[in-house]
Design a protein around this motif. Sequence first.
Motif, PDB file in Angstrom:
ATOM      1  N   ARG A 135      -6.705  27.180   0.422  1.00 41.38           N
ATOM      2  CA  ARG A 135      -7.231  27.108  -0.956  1.00 41.38           C
ATOM      3  C   ARG A 135      -7.874  28.435  -1.343  1.00 41.38           C
ATOM      4  O   ARG A 135      -7.666  28.929  -2.450  1.00 41.38           O
ATOM      5  CB  ARG A 135      -8.248  25.976  -1.088  1.00 41.38           C
ATOM      6  CG  ARG A 135      -7.632  24.616  -1.331  1.00 41.38           C
ATOM      7  CD  ARG A 135      -8.680  23.590  -1.713  1.00 41.38           C
ATOM      8  NE  ARG A 135      -9.668  23.371  -0.667  1.00 41.38           N
ATOM      9  CZ  ARG A 135      -9.515  22.541   0.361  1.00 41.38           C
ATOM     10  NH1 ARG A 135      -8.411  21.851   0.491  1.00 41.38           N
ATOM     11  NH2 ARG A 135     -10.466  22.404   1.265  1.00 41.38           N
ATOM     12  N   ARG A 136      -8.641  29.001  -0.441  1.00 38.87           N
ATOM     13  CA  ARG A 136      -9.278  30.294  -0.726  1.00 38.87           C
ATOM     14  C   ARG A 136      -8.236  31.378  -0.944  1.00 38.87           C
ATOM     15  O   ARG A 136      -8.398  32.221  -1.820  1.00 38.87           O
ATOM     16  CB  ARG A 136     -10.205  30.675   0.425  1.00 38.87           C
ATOM     17  CG  ARG A 136     -11.475  29.863   0.427  1.00 38.87           C
ATOM     18  CD  ARG A 136     -12.365  30.173   1.593  1.00 38.87           C
ATOM     19  NE  ARG A 136     -12.659  31.588   1.742  1.00 38.87           N
ATOM     20  CZ  ARG A 136     -13.095  32.125   2.875  1.00 38.87           C
ATOM     21  NH1 ARG A 136     -13.276  31.380   3.942  1.00 38.87           N
ATOM     22  NH2 ARG A 136     -13.350  33.414   2.938  1.00 38.87           N
ATOM     23  N   ARG A 137      -7.176  31.360  -0.180  1.00 40.01           N
ATOM     24  CA  ARG A 137      -6.115  32.354  -0.357  1.00 40.01           C
ATOM     25  C   ARG A 137      -5.430  32.175  -1.707  1.00 40.01           C
ATOM     26  O   ARG A 137      -5.051  33.148  -2.339  1.00 40.01           O
ATOM     27  CB  ARG A 137      -5.088  32.248   0.757  1.00 40.01           C
ATOM     28  CG  ARG A 137      -5.557  32.820   2.054  1.00 40.01           C
ATOM     29  CD  ARG A 137      -4.439  32.889   3.068  1.00 40.01           C
ATOM     30  NE  ARG A 137      -4.940  33.336   4.349  1.00 40.01           N
ATOM     31  CZ  ARG A 137      -5.199  34.592   4.651  1.00 40.01           C
ATOM     32  NH1 ARG A 137      -5.000  35.530   3.773  1.00 40.01           N
ATOM     33  NH2 ARG A 137      -5.667  34.917   5.840  1.00 40.01           N
ATOM     34  N   GLY A 138      -5.264  30.939  -2.136  1.00 40.84           N
ATOM     35  CA  GLY A 138      -4.620  30.682  -3.419  1.00 40.84           C
ATOM     36  C   GLY A 138      -5.454  31.154  -4.595  1.00 40.84           C
ATOM     37  O   GLY A 138      -4.924  31.585  -5.620  1.00 40.84           O
ATOM     38  N   ILE A 139      -6.759  31.113  -4.449  1.00 39.39           N
ATOM     39  CA  ILE A 139      -7.665  31.522  -5.520  1.00 39.39           C
ATOM     40  C   ILE A 139      -7.788  33.040  -5.582  1.00 39.39           C
ATOM     41  O   ILE A 139      -7.699  33.640  -6.641  1.00 39.39           O
ATOM     42  CB  ILE A 139      -9.057  30.880  -5.323  1.00 39.39           C
ATOM     43  CG1 ILE A 139      -8.945  29.375  -5.488  1.00 39.39           C
ATOM     44  CG2 ILE A 139     -10.069  31.457  -6.285  1.00 39.39           C
ATOM     45  CD1 ILE A 139     -10.185  28.617  -5.073  1.00 39.39           C
ATOM     46  N   GLY A 189      -7.319  18.072  16.047  1.00 41.53           N
ATOM     47  CA  GLY A 189      -6.225  18.199  15.086  1.00 41.53           C
ATOM     48  C   GLY A 189      -6.676  18.023  13.648  1.00 41.53           C
ATOM     49  O   GLY A 189      -6.310  18.797  12.770  1.00 41.53           O
ATOM     50  N   GLY A 190      -7.488  17.016  13.404  1.00 39.22           N
ATOM     51  CA  GLY A 190      -7.971  16.758  12.046  1.00 39.22           C
ATOM     52  C   GLY A 190      -8.825  17.883  11.498  1.00 39.22           C
ATOM     53  O   GLY A 190      -8.639  18.324  10.364  1.00 39.22           O
ATOM     54  N   TYR A 191      -9.758  18.355  12.314  1.00 40.51           N
ATOM     55  CA  TYR A 191     -10.613  19.460  11.871  1.00 40.51           C
ATOM     56  C   TYR A 191      -9.826  20.754  11.726  1.00 40.51           C
ATOM     57  O   TYR A 191     -10.123  21.570  10.857  1.00 40.51           O
ATOM     58  CB  TYR A 191     -11.795  19.660  12.814  1.00 40.51           C
ATOM     59  CG  TYR A 191     -12.915  18.677  12.587  1.00 40.51           C
ATOM     60  CD1 TYR A 191     -13.478  18.511  11.328  1.00 40.51           C
ATOM     61  CD2 TYR A 191     -13.429  17.924  13.637  1.00 40.51           C
ATOM     62  CE1 TYR A 191     -14.505  17.619  11.127  1.00 40.51           C
ATOM     63  CE2 TYR A 191     -14.464  17.024  13.439  1.00 40.51           C
ATOM     64  CZ  TYR A 191     -14.996  16.874  12.178  1.00 40.51           C
ATOM     65  OH  TYR A 191     -16.018  15.988  11.975  1.00 40.51           O
ATOM     66  N   PHE A 192      -8.833  20.948  12.578  1.00 40.72           N
ATOM     67  CA  PHE A 192      -8.006  22.145  12.485  1.00 40.72           C
ATOM     68  C   PHE A 192      -7.274  22.179  11.145  1.00 40.72           C
ATOM     69  O   PHE A 192      -7.317  23.172  10.420  1.00 40.72           O
ATOM     70  CB  PHE A 192      -7.023  22.188  13.648  1.00 40.72           C
ATOM     71  CG  PHE A 192      -6.076  23.352  13.616  1.00 40.72           C
ATOM     72  CD1 PHE A 192      -6.543  24.655  13.558  1.00 40.72           C
ATOM     73  CD2 PHE A 192      -4.721  23.130  13.653  1.00 40.72           C
ATOM     74  CE1 PHE A 192      -5.663  25.728  13.541  1.00 40.72           C
ATOM     75  CE2 PHE A 192      -3.839  24.194  13.644  1.00 40.72           C
ATOM     76  CZ  PHE A 192      -4.308  25.495  13.581  1.00 40.72           C
ATOM     77  N   VAL A 193      -6.622  21.088  10.792  1.00 37.43           N
ATOM     78  CA  VAL A 193      -5.898  21.026   9.518  1.00 37.43           C
ATOM     79  C   VAL A 193      -6.868  21.170   8.352  1.00 37.43           C
ATOM     80  O   VAL A 193      -6.577  21.873   7.379  1.00 37.43           O
ATOM     81  CB  VAL A 193      -5.070  19.729   9.417  1.00 37.43           C
ATOM     82  CG1 VAL A 193      -4.517  19.532   8.019  1.00 37.43           C
ATOM     83  CG2 VAL A 193      -3.944  19.742  10.445  1.00 37.43           C
ATOM     84  N   GLN A 194      -8.032  20.554   8.450  1.00 35.04           N
ATOM     85  CA  GLN A 194      -9.051  20.676   7.394  1.00 35.04           C
ATOM     86  C   GLN A 194      -9.445  22.146   7.218  1.00 35.04           C
ATOM     87  O   GLN A 194      -9.548  22.638   6.089  1.00 35.04           O
ATOM     88  CB  GLN A 194     -10.264  19.835   7.770  1.00 35.04           C
ATOM     89  CG  GLN A 194     -11.419  19.931   6.805  1.00 35.04           C
ATOM     90  CD  GLN A 194     -12.632  19.152   7.318  1.00 35.04           C
ATOM     91  OE1 GLN A 194     -12.542  18.317   8.203  1.00 35.04           O
ATOM     92  NE2 GLN A 194     -13.783  19.459   6.762  1.00 35.04           N
ATOM     93  N   GLY A 195      -9.663  22.856   8.318  1.00 32.94           N
ATOM     94  CA  GLY A 195     -10.025  24.270   8.238  1.00 32.94           C
ATOM     95  C   GLY A 195      -8.912  25.110   7.633  1.00 32.94           C
ATOM     96  O   GLY A 195      -9.156  25.983   6.800  1.00 32.94           O
ATOM     97  N   THR A 243       1.742  32.275  -0.491  1.00 34.83           N
ATOM     98  CA  THR A 243       0.974  31.051  -0.290  1.00 34.83           C
ATOM     99  C   THR A 243       1.774  29.795  -0.607  1.00 34.83           C
ATOM    100  O   THR A 243       1.496  28.744  -0.039  1.00 34.83           O
ATOM    101  CB  THR A 243      -0.323  31.068  -1.120  1.00 34.83           C
ATOM    102  OG1 THR A 243      -0.002  31.273  -2.489  1.00 34.83           O
ATOM    103  CG2 THR A 243      -1.261  32.148  -0.634  1.00 34.83           C
ATOM    104  N   GLY A 244       2.759  29.885  -1.489  1.00 31.04           N
ATOM    105  CA  GLY A 244       3.585  28.706  -1.791  1.00 31.04           C
ATOM    106  C   GLY A 244       4.358  28.229  -0.569  1.00 31.04           C
ATOM    107  O   GLY A 244       4.203  27.077  -0.145  1.00 31.04           O
ATOM    108  N   PRO A 245       5.195  29.085   0.026  1.00 28.18           N
ATOM    109  CA  PRO A 245       5.896  28.682   1.245  1.00 28.18           C
ATOM    110  C   PRO A 245       4.937  28.344   2.392  1.00 28.18           C
ATOM    111  O   PRO A 245       5.202  27.435   3.178  1.00 28.18           O
ATOM    112  CB  PRO A 245       6.747  29.903   1.596  1.00 28.18           C
ATOM    113  CG  PRO A 245       6.950  30.604   0.297  1.00 28.18           C
ATOM    114  CD  PRO A 245       5.674  30.370  -0.473  1.00 28.18           C
ATOM    115  N   ALA A 246       3.812  29.050   2.465  1.00 28.44           N
ATOM    116  CA  ALA A 246       2.832  28.747   3.512  1.00 28.44           C
ATOM    117  C   ALA A 246       2.281  27.330   3.330  1.00 28.44           C
ATOM    118  O   ALA A 246       2.076  26.615   4.308  1.00 28.44           O
ATOM    119  CB  ALA A 246       1.692  29.763   3.496  1.00 28.44           C
ATOM    120  N   GLY A 247       2.077  26.918   2.095  1.00 27.81           N
ATOM    121  CA  GLY A 247       1.601  25.557   1.826  1.00 27.81           C
ATOM    122  C   GLY A 247       2.599  24.503   2.282  1.00 27.81           C
ATOM    123  O   GLY A 247       2.216  23.466   2.832  1.00 27.81           O
TER     124      GLY A 247
END
Length: 121
Positions: free
Chosen positions: A61-65, A49-55, A104-108
């Motif tokens: 972040r990449r999508r936002g940039i 779970g932790g690594y999944f959320v980290q990924g 990306t806003g709603p996705a966040g």
Amino acid sequence: MHRLVDLNAPSRELLRILRTPPETTERLPESVCWRAYLELRRRGDPQAGGYFVQGLRSLHRRRGISAGALPLTDPDVDDHKLAHDPYVGELWRSYKRALCANRTGPAGQLLREFEQQLQAG
């Protein structure tokens, strides 16, 4: 259908997929992470779970940039049904829909809710 993840791969390889999300051109890389997470969860891996959320956060972040650099197509429209919890599955489906619409806003916001649900369950 293209196999997203080798389900026979060792757990360390699946964790690597989550820590370093794959570069794909044909589908959401988030879907690859989802399949790796589901397999690790099935195996009882406490780090999944932790690594999944980290990924997911890394990809978000990449999508936002630069949203155009990652694919927006989702041929795996029913993979939310593989979730251990129907609510988590619906959050996953909503998250992917927001990504495919380049919102990306709603996705966040959905990602934060998704993280809370994974921590609770």
